[in-house]
Design a protein around this motif. Structure first.
Motif, PDB file in Angstrom:
ATOM      1  N   MET A  41      40.098  36.798  50.746  1.00 33.40           N
ATOM      2  CA  MET A  41      40.336  37.731  49.642  1.00 33.40           C
ATOM      3  C   MET A  41      39.094  38.578  49.386  1.00 33.40           C
ATOM      4  O   MET A  41      39.188  39.803  49.249  1.00 33.40           O
ATOM      5  CB  MET A  41      40.712  36.974  48.369  1.00 33.40           C
ATOM      6  N   TRP A  45      40.416  41.620  51.829  1.00 31.73           N
ATOM      7  CA  TRP A  45      41.495  42.231  51.067  1.00 31.73           C
ATOM      8  C   TRP A  45      41.046  42.971  49.822  1.00 31.73           C
ATOM      9  O   TRP A  45      41.800  43.769  49.275  1.00 31.73           O
ATOM     10  CB  TRP A  45      42.526  41.173  50.666  1.00 31.73           C
ATOM     11  N   MET A  46      39.846  42.712  49.348  1.00 28.90           N
ATOM     12  CA  MET A  46      39.354  43.392  48.155  1.00 28.90           C
ATOM     13  C   MET A  46      38.189  44.295  48.546  1.00 28.90           C
ATOM     14  O   MET A  46      37.269  43.868  49.215  1.00 28.90           O
ATOM     15  CB  MET A  46      38.883  42.376  47.107  1.00 28.90           C
ATOM     16  N   ASP A  59      43.122  42.409  40.174  1.00 34.19           N
ATOM     17  CA  ASP A  59      43.098  42.499  41.633  1.00 34.19           C
ATOM     18  C   ASP A  59      43.502  41.179  42.280  1.00 34.19           C
ATOM     19  O   ASP A  59      44.271  41.149  43.238  1.00 34.19           O
ATOM     20  CB  ASP A  59      41.707  42.925  42.125  1.00 34.19           C
ATOM     21  N   VAL A  60      43.007  40.077  41.751  1.00 37.86           N
ATOM     22  CA  VAL A  60      43.371  38.759  42.279  1.00 37.86           C
ATOM     23  C   VAL A  60      44.853  38.495  42.044  1.00 37.86           C
ATOM     24  O   VAL A  60      45.559  38.016  42.944  1.00 37.86           O
ATOM     25  CB  VAL A  60      42.493  37.643  41.669  1.00 37.86           C
ATOM     26  N   LYS A  62      47.234  40.672  41.863  1.00 40.91           N
ATOM     27  CA  LYS A  62      47.988  41.518  42.794  1.00 40.91           C
ATOM     28  C   LYS A  62      48.044  40.870  44.174  1.00 40.91           C
ATOM     29  O   LYS A  62      49.099  40.831  44.813  1.00 40.91           O
ATOM     30  CB  LYS A  62      47.341  42.899  42.889  1.00 40.91           C
ATOM     31  N   ILE A  63      46.918  40.353  44.635  1.00 39.66           N
ATOM     32  CA  ILE A  63      46.889  39.715  45.955  1.00 39.66           C
ATOM     33  C   ILE A  63      47.749  38.464  45.960  1.00 39.66           C
ATOM     34  O   ILE A  63      48.554  38.250  46.877  1.00 39.66           O
ATOM     35  CB  ILE A  63      45.440  39.403  46.379  1.00 39.66           C
ATOM     36  N   PHE A  67      51.059  37.610  48.242  1.00 39.33           N
ATOM     37  CA  PHE A  67      50.728  36.661  49.313  1.00 39.33           C
ATOM     38  C   PHE A  67      52.005  36.222  50.011  1.00 39.33           C
ATOM     39  O   PHE A  67      52.972  35.821  49.393  1.00 39.33           O
ATOM     40  CB  PHE A  67      49.984  35.445  48.751  1.00 39.33           C
ATOM     41  N   ASP A  70      52.687  41.001  51.563  1.00 45.94           N
ATOM     42  CA  ASP A  70      51.662  42.024  51.793  1.00 45.94           C
ATOM     43  C   ASP A  70      50.375  41.437  52.378  1.00 45.94           C
ATOM     44  O   ASP A  70      49.632  42.134  53.062  1.00 45.94           O
ATOM     45  CB  ASP A  70      51.319  42.739  50.478  1.00 45.94           C
ATOM     46  N   TYR A  71      50.117  40.175  52.068  1.00 46.58           N
ATOM     47  CA  TYR A  71      48.885  39.508  52.517  1.00 46.58           C
ATOM     48  C   TYR A  71      49.273  38.221  53.218  1.00 46.58           C
ATOM     49  O   TYR A  71      50.048  37.428  52.692  1.00 46.58           O
ATOM     50  CB  TYR A  71      47.968  39.199  51.319  1.00 46.58           C
TER      51      TYR A  71
END
Length: 76
Positions: A41, A45-46, A59-60, A62-63, A67, A70-71
């Protein structure tokens, strides 16, 4: 703590039911999947930028919400 004598009977019962637990060494972040997630992350990803606590949390969130779609992570 998970190897305490008090829980040995429970561990034996779980083993009878087919579940064997393998304990990690006391400090082993390289074997802990959540540590690998946090590393990916932060490093991939950030974007590297200054954030307020609220922006970091957003932001966390969103990830974590993306998950699996998208991730993605692989453990190879």
């Amino acid at each position: 703590i998970h190897k305490a004598k008090a829980i040995q009977p429970l561990l034996a019962l779980l083993k009878q039911k087919g579940l064997t637990l393998h304990f990690l060494p006391p400090y082993s972040p390289e074997l802990n999947r959540v540590e690998k997630l946090w590393h990916q992350m932060k490093s991939e990803w950030m974007a590297f930028k200054a954030r307020s606590a609220a922006t970091l949390e957003a932001d966390v969130d969103k990830i974590l919400a993306g998950f699996g779609s998208d991730y993605r992570m692989t453990f190879c």
